[in-house]
Design a protein around this motif. Structure first.
Motif, PDB file in Angstrom:
ATOM      1  N   GLU A  71      -0.440  14.819 -23.756  1.00 18.73           N
ATOM      2  CA  GLU A  71      -0.492  16.278 -23.793  1.00 18.73           C
ATOM      3  C   GLU A  71      -1.284  16.752 -25.010  1.00 18.73           C
ATOM      4  O   GLU A  71      -2.143  17.622 -24.902  1.00 18.73           O
ATOM      5  CB  GLU A  71       0.926  16.856 -23.818  1.00 18.73           C
ATOM      6  N   VAL A 187      -7.142  30.919 -23.374  1.00 13.62           N
ATOM      7  CA  VAL A 187      -6.435  30.000 -22.489  1.00 13.62           C
ATOM      8  C   VAL A 187      -7.451  29.175 -21.716  1.00 13.62           C
ATOM      9  O   VAL A 187      -8.509  29.682 -21.318  1.00 13.62           O
ATOM     10  CB  VAL A 187      -5.503  30.769 -21.519  1.00 13.62           C
ATOM     11  N   ARG A 188      -7.132  27.915 -21.538  1.00 11.58           N
ATOM     12  CA  ARG A 188      -8.011  27.041 -20.758  1.00 11.58           C
ATOM     13  C   ARG A 188      -7.677  27.192 -19.287  1.00 11.58           C
ATOM     14  O   ARG A 188      -6.516  27.104 -18.886  1.00 11.58           O
ATOM     15  CB  ARG A 188      -7.821  25.586 -21.196  1.00 11.58           C
ATOM     16  N   ILE A 189      -8.700  27.423 -18.454  1.00 10.37           N
ATOM     17  CA  ILE A 189      -8.481  27.614 -17.024  1.00 10.37           C
ATOM     18  C   ILE A 189      -9.153  26.526 -16.194  1.00 10.37           C
ATOM     19  O   ILE A 189      -8.985  26.469 -14.976  1.00 10.37           O
ATOM     20  CB  ILE A 189      -8.984  28.988 -16.550  1.00 10.37           C
ATOM     21  N   HIS A 190      -9.887  25.645 -16.849  1.00 12.00           N
ATOM     22  CA  HIS A 190     -10.662  24.616 -16.161  1.00 12.00           C
ATOM     23  C   HIS A 190     -11.060  23.603 -17.218  1.00 12.00           C
ATOM     24  O   HIS A 190     -11.089  23.927 -18.412  1.00 12.00           O
ATOM     25  CB  HIS A 190     -11.906  25.276 -15.527  1.00 12.00           C
ATOM     26  N   ARG A 191     -11.363  22.379 -16.818  1.00 12.44           N
ATOM     27  CA  ARG A 191     -11.762  21.396 -17.829  1.00 12.44           C
ATOM     28  C   ARG A 191     -13.038  21.821 -18.553  1.00 12.44           C
ATOM     29  O   ARG A 191     -13.317  21.356 -19.667  1.00 12.44           O
ATOM     30  CB  ARG A 191     -11.964  20.022 -17.188  1.00 12.44           C
ATOM     31  N   ILE A 194     -12.785  27.792 -21.250  1.00 10.17           N
ATOM     32  CA  ILE A 194     -11.726  28.515 -21.943  1.00 10.17           C
ATOM     33  C   ILE A 194     -12.125  29.986 -21.910  1.00 10.17           C
ATOM     34  O   ILE A 194     -13.293  30.323 -22.153  1.00 10.17           O
ATOM     35  CB  ILE A 194     -11.583  28.045 -23.405  1.00 10.17           C
ATOM     36  N   ASN A 220      -5.345  22.069 -12.150  1.00  9.53           N
ATOM     37  CA  ASN A 220      -4.643  21.482 -13.298  1.00  9.53           C
ATOM     38  C   ASN A 220      -4.239  22.514 -14.344  1.00  9.53           C
ATOM     39  O   ASN A 220      -3.312  22.294 -15.120  1.00  9.53           O
ATOM     40  CB  ASN A 220      -5.523  20.416 -13.955  1.00  9.53           C
ATOM     41  N   TYR A 221      -4.947  23.637 -14.405  1.00  9.93           N
ATOM     42  CA  TYR A 221      -4.675  24.640 -15.434  1.00  9.93           C
ATOM     43  C   TYR A 221      -4.104  25.934 -14.858  1.00  9.93           C
ATOM     44  O   TYR A 221      -3.827  26.875 -15.606  1.00  9.93           O
ATOM     45  CB  TYR A 221      -5.959  24.943 -16.218  1.00  9.93           C
ATOM     46  N   ARG A 222      -3.938  25.979 -13.545  1.00  5.88           N
ATOM     47  CA  ARG A 222      -3.514  27.208 -12.869  1.00  5.88           C
ATOM     48  C   ARG A 222      -2.137  27.696 -13.360  1.00  5.88           C
ATOM     49  O   ARG A 222      -1.963  28.872 -13.683  1.00  5.88           O
ATOM     50  CB  ARG A 222      -3.488  26.964 -11.360  1.00  5.88           C
ATOM     51  N   GLU A 224      -0.448  27.084 -16.137  1.00  6.33           N
ATOM     52  CA  GLU A 224      -0.473  27.539 -17.531  1.00  6.33           C
ATOM     53  C   GLU A 224      -1.106  28.927 -17.626  1.00  6.33           C
ATOM     54  O   GLU A 224      -0.613  29.802 -18.341  1.00  6.33           O
ATOM     55  CB  GLU A 224      -1.264  26.560 -18.390  1.00  6.33           C
ATOM     56  N   PHE A 225      -2.201  29.132 -16.869  1.00  3.41           N
ATOM     57  CA  PHE A 225      -2.892  30.416 -16.925  1.00  3.41           C
ATOM     58  C   PHE A 225      -1.996  31.544 -16.406  1.00  3.41           C
ATOM     59  O   PHE A 225      -1.844  32.587 -17.055  1.00  3.41           O
ATOM     60  CB  PHE A 225      -4.187  30.358 -16.116  1.00  3.41           C
TER      61      PHE A 225
END
Length: 235
Positions: A71, A187-191, A194, A220-222, A224-225
């Motif tokens: 993480e 916030v990161r929304i994709h590899r 940001i 993968n980031y959905r 968290e966003f």
């Protein structure tokens, strides 16, 4: 200060060579040496490090598997004999990629890059202040940005592109490195992306609209966003 470094490689000669190199650099302190991915994960859960020297092709668990399990990823330098992993390495935001056999000069160059990023983070942390701006190197210039003006940051292999309403600036920095210095509205929304949530105009299914540009939200980031979006009290 000294930076803690962990070596992970399944080949004894490679572990010895890298350990010798670490001992020659004043700013480094060898935190440990692991011979496989599982051993490395167990070590990192108990002993956070600043820099990770990570072999890729190892039995049972590859170096990429190790990174995907972590993480909080240290600044990572891949060390491998296989060129075909270079692109994948940059997708995982490693700070550098060393080909075996590794010369000391090339090793030192990678370490200097990692230490430069870490030094910036340490200075920001020790001041106790929360500045509203940051500086980024680009070619021969050092460019100042206000956090508030940055709409998004895009990874392009070993580079990043900082996007504001008036300019787009490229810099030789990993996305992970700059992410560590960003305040909470980012916030990161994709590899590869940001975004600054203050600049969101609309959320459209699996995309975010900022100004005239659409940025993808990956699976993968959905979660968290949308959690962060919800924390801002949707009506």
């Amino acid at each position: 200060m000294n930076y803690q470094i962990l070596i992970v490689d399944d080949e004894p000669p490679a572990r010895k060579l890298l350990s010798d190199y670490v001992s020659k650099v004043d700013k480094l302190e060898l935190a440990g040496v692991c011979s496989n991915g599982e051993e490395a994960l167990a070590f990192l859960k108990k002993n956070p490090v600043d820099i990770l020297l990570l072999d890729i092709r190892m039995p049972l668990m590859t170096g990429m598997d190790v990174l995907n399990e972590l993480e909080d990823k240290p600044l990572t330098i891949f060390v491998t004999a296989y060129e075909e992993y270079a692109v994948k390495g940059y997708e995982l935001d490693v700070i550098d990629y060393l080909m075996k056999p590794v010369s000391f000069e090339r090793f030192k160059k990678a370490i200097d890059k990692a230490v430069e990023y870490l030094s910036v983070q340490v200075v920001a942390g020790e001041t106790g202040e929360k500045p509203d701006y940051f500086f980024i190197k680009t070619d021969t210039r050092i460019v100042k940005f206000l956090f508030a003006e940055v709409q998004a940051i895009e990874a392009q292999r070993e580079y990043i592109k900082i996007i504001t309403p008036t300019r787009k600036v490229m810099s030789l920095v990993s996305l992970t490195s700059i992410a560590n210095a960003l305040p909470g509205e980012f916030v990161r929304i994709h590899r590869s992306f940001i975004i600054n949530m203050r600049h969101i105009d609309e959320v459209q299914s699996n995309e975010v609209l900022i100004g005239k540009e659409l940025f993808p939200i990956s699976r993968n980031y959905r979660d968290e966003f949308f959690k962060k979006l919800g924390d801002r009290k949707l009506l």
